[in-house]
Motif scaffolding. Structure first.
Motif: not given
Length: 206
Positions: A96-105
């Motif tokens: 249930g950990e958060s993804h280490p890389v967030a999506k951006t434009p």
């Protein structure tokens, strides 16, 4: 959680068009080899060739679009947080950990996606295109004095098809790894991706 417009109309079009064409190529290709009962060999060959040409034309448009719009930058490989992303998909997602890389434009794909998509585009696609065209022109090889073991050619082409199948299965699975099982699928339909708190693993407690 907020929404950002991440995927343009043409990006969504070529994504779904390419998915359909690849599925059609896999189906007709396996039918040619007798692994599927339908269509019959003759029609399987005809449709496999037609779908192959259609896919080649589409891929050329994709490359042109990527090159002229600057979208190619999303596929530039990087090792930054690569191991963190790999660890997330191997372990973190199930905790249930958060993804280490967030999506951006500015960065639609994480480091692992970049390497995977680049590998597909630079290795698997060229192999399939070259071996497919050689297969298609087999009866004309003698005109230019070309010779090659047809069994080896078939093996390489089928191996590439299995790699595409594996990629497709993994790709479908990865669709379900967003903050909801259908979040990524919805984004590739509407163009709008929900971001903000990271992508959560499927076992995260609500």
């Amino acid at each position: 959680m907020k929404k950002i417009y991440l995927y343009t109309r043409f990006e969504r079009f070529w994504h779904w068009a390419q998915a359909l064409l690849i599925c059609g190529l896999l189906w007709t290709g396996f039918a040619v080899h007798g692994d599927l009962p339908w269509p019959d060999f003759y029609n399987a060959v005809i449709w496999h060739n037609r779908l192959g040409i259609a896919w080649l034309i589409l891929f050329a448009f994709i490359i042109f679009w990527e090159a002229t719009t600057g979208e190619w930058r999303h596929y530039v490989p990087t090792t930054r947080k690569l191991f963190a992303v790999a660890r997330y998909y191997l372990l973190g997602i199930f905790k249930g950990e958060s993804h280490p890389v967030a999506k951006t434009p500015e960065a639609k794909h994480n480091p692992l996606q970049r390497l995977t998509y680049l590998g597909v585009a630079l290795v698997i696609v060229p192999v399939q295109v070259v071996t497919g065209l050689l297969y298609w022109t087999y009866s004309d090889w003698h005109i230019v004095g070309f010779s090659m073991d047809l069994g080896l050619l078939a093996f390489v082409h089928v191996a590439g098809a299995f790699l595409f199948l594996i990629f497709l299965v993994i790709h479908v699975y990865m669709i379900t790894t967003g903050h909801t099982p259908f979040a990524h699928l919805k984004a590739m339909i509407t163009g709008w991706e929900e971001v903000g708190h990271g992508e959560k693993g499927s076992n995260q407690k609500k």
